[in-house]
Scaffold this motif. Structure first.
Motif: not given
Length: 141
Positions: A2-8, A10-16
């Motif tokens: 679950a932590h891997r999904f949350v981090i991914t 978060f990173l995708t959202g911050s890039r956008i």
């Protein structure tokens, strides 16, 4: 897992979010450069530049009020005020007119006054120097 999904996420959202802020910044920068270029190329004189408060040029104000542009700083103030009053009353929202048009008419008059204000003051001071200063005297009863 679950932590891997949350981090991914978060990173995708911050890039956008970062890309959208960069695009907005570039658009604002291009817009300001375009306005500077228009100011240099289009209106060298004060009559061609848009007013900072209303964004209306003197030519646009003359078209709204249907008067001739001032030539050599001289304009028919009485005609401008007469047209303003007639158009303002004709576009009264209580009489079925448009508030938007009425506000455009007010802004056109304000632009005209801001352009001719210094010229009128200069003419008044010149008239005062040629005729002499005549103060108003009030007598107490």
């Amino acid at each position: 897992m679950a932590h891997r999904f949350v981090i991914t996420a978060f990173l995708t959202g911050s890039r956008i979010l970062g890309r959208s802020f960069m695009a907005a910044y570039k658009q604002a920068q291009a817009s300001s450069q375009y306005q500077r270029a228009q100011g240099k190329a289009g209106g060298v004189g004060a009559s061609g530049r848009a007013s900072l408060s209303s964004g209306m040029t003197l030519d646009e104000a003359c078209r709204i009020l249907n008067v001739k542009p001032p030539a050599n700083g001289q304009a028919n103030i009485e005609e401008v005020l007469e047209r303003y009053k007639r158009l303002f009353d004709a576009n009264d929202p209580q009489k079925g007119g448009s508030f938007y048009l009425q506000s455009k008419i007010v802004r056109a008059k304000e632009r005209f006054e801001s352009e001719l204000g210094p010229i009128r003051e200069k003419m008044e001071t010149e008239a005062e120097t040629t005729e002499g200063w005549k103060p108003k005297v009030y007598k107490d009863r």
